[in-house]
Design a protein around this motif. Structure first.
Motif, PDB file in Angstrom:
ATOM      1  N   ALA A  66       0.786  -1.239   0.000  1.00  0.00           N
ATOM      2  CA  ALA A  66       0.000   0.000   0.000  1.00  0.00           C
ATOM      3  C   ALA A  66       0.819   1.291   0.000  1.00  0.00           C
ATOM      4  CB  ALA A  66      -0.925   0.001   1.231  1.00  0.00           C
ATOM      5  N   ARG A  68       3.466   4.390  -0.622  1.00  0.00           N
ATOM      6  CA  ARG A  68       3.794   5.056  -1.887  1.00  0.00           C
ATOM      7  C   ARG A  68       5.058   4.503  -2.529  1.00  0.00           C
ATOM      8  NH1 ARG A  68       4.818  11.567  -2.875  1.00  0.00           N
ATOM      9  NH2 ARG A  68       5.426  11.375  -5.068  1.00  0.00           N
ATOM     10  N   ARG A  71       4.229   1.228  -4.083  1.00  0.00           N
ATOM     11  CA  ARG A  71       3.294   1.400  -5.209  1.00  0.00           C
ATOM     12  C   ARG A  71       4.055   1.809  -6.463  1.00  0.00           C
ATOM     13  NH1 ARG A  71      -0.076   4.774  -1.791  1.00  0.00           N
ATOM     14  NH2 ARG A  71       0.378   6.500  -3.210  1.00  0.00           N
ATOM     15  N   HIS A 129     -11.385   5.309   0.713  1.00  0.00           N
ATOM     16  CA  HIS A 129     -10.342   6.318   0.475  1.00  0.00           C
ATOM     17  C   HIS A 129      -8.991   5.789   0.959  1.00  0.00           C
ATOM     18  CE1 HIS A 129     -13.381   9.383  -0.521  1.00  0.00           C
ATOM     19  NE2 HIS A 129     -14.091   8.848   0.452  1.00  0.00           N
ATOM     20  N   SER A 130      -8.733   4.522   0.675  1.00  0.00           N
ATOM     21  CA  SER A 130      -7.567   3.861   1.268  1.00  0.00           C
ATOM     22  C   SER A 130      -6.256   4.538   0.893  1.00  0.00           C
ATOM     23  CB  SER A 130      -7.533   2.387   0.841  1.00  0.00           C
ATOM     24  OG  SER A 130      -6.429   1.731   1.418  1.00  0.00           O
ATOM     25  N   ARG A 131      -6.061   4.870  -0.373  1.00  0.00           N
ATOM     26  CA  ARG A 131      -4.779   5.461  -0.767  1.00  0.00           C
ATOM     27  C   ARG A 131      -4.543   6.776  -0.041  1.00  0.00           C
ATOM     28  NH1 ARG A 131      -2.392   5.415  -6.801  1.00  0.00           N
ATOM     29  NH2 ARG A 131      -2.555   3.219  -6.234  1.00  0.00           N
ATOM     30  N   GLU A 132      -5.585   7.581   0.097  1.00  0.00           N
ATOM     31  CA  GLU A 132      -5.427   8.859   0.808  1.00  0.00           C
ATOM     32  C   GLU A 132      -5.124   8.631   2.286  1.00  0.00           C
ATOM     33  OE1 GLU A 132      -7.846   8.051  -1.228  1.00  0.00           O
ATOM     34  OE2 GLU A 132      -8.339   9.712  -2.593  1.00  0.00           O
ATOM     35  N   ASP A 135      -1.431   7.510   2.509  1.00  0.00           N
ATOM     36  CA  ASP A 135      -0.494   8.598   2.245  1.00  0.00           C
ATOM     37  C   ASP A 135      -0.502   9.627   3.370  1.00  0.00           C
ATOM     38  OD1 ASP A 135       0.271   7.382  -0.069  1.00  0.00           O
ATOM     39  OD2 ASP A 135      -0.869   8.691  -1.405  1.00  0.00           O
ATOM     40  N   THR A 209      -6.212  -3.356   0.255  1.00  0.00           N
ATOM     41  CA  THR A 209      -5.148  -4.066  -0.467  1.00  0.00           C
ATOM     42  C   THR A 209      -4.734  -5.363   0.214  1.00  0.00           C
ATOM     43  OG1 THR A 209      -3.607  -2.564   0.635  1.00  0.00           O
ATOM     44  CG2 THR A 209      -4.207  -2.050  -1.637  1.00  0.00           C
TER      45      THR A 209
END
Length: 484
Positions: A66, A68, A71, A129-132, A135, A209
């Motif tokens: 997950a 950055r 990714r 809103h997992s990526r946010e 991050d 993820t």
């Protein structure tokens, strides 16, 4: 550029991440690793049988899926298959009951019955809103996060899960036990605000993820990072410990993937007195003590759904987890020890053979405690999986001091490289606007003792390398990490 631009000391996930970034930016980079093999917390080996692979430290990698850095680096494109269990983690209770975090949030909520709607309200907005969320949590804590709306979702949830209020949020035993089991990853007193934050991060990733295991073991991640580093001109020295910072005088930039005690050992007399005192006062948390088992068959869980889980937290209900982790943080031996277990072959059949399977487990102990964990861990597994002992073919026990001997960053067995509390989250390892830069010109820190802290995510190395590129070499654009 000179023929000796930068050196990274240590080849854990953060050191390798920093080395990859700097080499891809066109610098001449070397990595110095004191151990005979690379990887730090990402090492795997055969302990009992040449065809059965055991992870020596980290085994399950939700953040390598997950965060950055990973990714952008894209492990899958480099041939590393991340094996996803159907149940991300499970938490058995006495009487054959269990809380089960399925990959599917809907399935998880359905299994929780009356507590399903409340669990959904907690997790669904984070999953969406997992990526946010990731991050925001894995920022460098030096500027306002880009995703303010997401940030605003977190404080009330952290307070609810990280304070005594958590004891009153659910009706049944399964949901609070599941979340307490995640909070145990904070390795400290519970409930706590850091524990609440970890619940939100790891808890929602279970349904986003996932909590994957790399096919073939954790060393596969270290291996592809090293391959990329070498492919871009990096030079890797194994079995090459650094004992004095002056050995590295030819390099314009030095990045230390070592904890505060290691920094003091390498550079202590060169550091200004104030900074040195800060590192000397850095607090280490409880230790981990590990047992590796070779077993003849899958663990005979009283609740058979646990066979679908890649990770299992063993202790009992929420109150038992809180009591166990708080006792350890106070330097005591708990009555019901918290045990974190992974059975890799449930998701990755390549890790063993018919009749020979690896089981990975550790428990928490007071820092430096010499407790032999094997029987403690075996007893907790047997409690929830009667007959487990009959399947054990071999066992290797690793007390907390042996973990430190294996990796000096793990002082007293502290695999988090420092106590996880509010002060050391925001001033890790010392209060500085740029926590990666030391007072010594060109010398930077990139270990898990810097933000955003422990875990296989590479972000400490990412931010340290970013600082080095900008401040030492005038490079403001981060290089691409994608496969070329």
């Amino acid at each position: 550029m000179s023929s000796a631009d930068a050196v990274v000391v240590g080849s854990g996930p953060n050191g390798l991440a920093a080395g990859v970034i700097l080499a891809r930016a066109g610098l001449r980079v070397e990595i110095r690793e004191g151990a005979p093999d690379l990887g730090g917390g990402m090492r795997s080996k055969s302990l009992f049988d040449a065809d059965v692979i055991h992870d020596i430290c980290s085994a399950v990698h939700p953040m390598a899926q997950a965060a950055r850095f990973f990714r952008e680096f894209d492990l899958a494109a480099r041939g590393v298959r991340m094996c996803l269990p159907e149940v991300s983690y499970g938490h058995p209770l006495d009487g054959g009951r269990a809380g089960l975090a399925y990959r599917s949030l809907d399935e998880t909520c359905a299994a929780l019955g009356v507590d399903g709607p409340r669990y959904r309200r907690l997790m669904a907005p984070l999953v969406e809103h997992s990526r946010e969320v990731v991050d925001t949590v894995f920022s460098d804590l030096r500027r306002i996060p880009a995703h303010l709306t997401t940030l605003l979702r977190l404080p009330a949830r952290v307070l609810a899960q990280g304070t005594p209020l958590a004891r009153h949020l659910f009706t049944g035993a399964e949901a609070p036990a599941m979340l307490a089991g995640i909070a145990g990853h904070a390795i400290g007193r519970l409930p706590s605000l850091p524990g609440g934050a970890i619940i939100l991060l790891l808890g929602h990733l279970a349904h986003a993820t996932g909590w994957p295991l790399p096919e073939g073991g954790s060393s596969r991640i270290a291996g592809v990072l090293a391959e990329d580093f070498l492919a871009h001109g990096g030079i890797l020295h194994l079995g090459s410990p650094v004992t004095d910072l002056r050995e590295l005088a030819k390099f314009r930039a030095v990045l230390l993937d070592v904890g505060p005690r290691g920094v003091l050992g390498i550079a202590g007399d060169l550091l200004p007195a104030g900074y040195r005192r800060r590192l000397e006062s850095y607090r280490y948390g409880p230790g981990a003590a590990k047992a590796d088992f070779l077993v003849s068959e899958p663990i005979p869980w009283a609740n058979p759904e646990l066979r679908k889980a890649g990770t299992v937290h063993l202790c009992g209900d929420q109150a038992a987890v809180y009591a166990s982790e708080t006792a350890v943080a106070q330097g005591k031996r708990p009555r019901d020890p918290y045990v974190l277990l992974a059975e890799p072959m449930g998701a990755d059949p390549s890790r063993g053979l018919p009749g020979k399977r690896p089981v990975w487990a550790y428990t928490h102990v007071p820092n430096g405690g010499p407790i032999d964990p094997a029987e403690v861990i075996r007893g907790q597994i047997e409690r929830f999986a009667p007959g487990f002992s009959d399947t054990v073919l071999a066992c290797q026990s690793t007390p907390a001091p042996a973990l430190e001997a294996y990796n000096p960053n793990y002082v007293g067995g502290d695999i988090a490289v420092g106590a996880i509390d509010l002060r050391q989250l925001f001033a890790r390892p010392a209060p500085r606007w740029n926590p990666y830069r030391t007072p010594l010109n060109g010398v930077y820190l990139c270990s898990a003792a810097t933000p955003p802290g422990p875990g296989v995510h590479g972000m400490c190395g990412y931010y340290a390398a970013k600082s080095v590129l900008r401040e030492q070499f005038g490079v403001r654009r981060m290089p691409s990490l994608s496969v070329e």
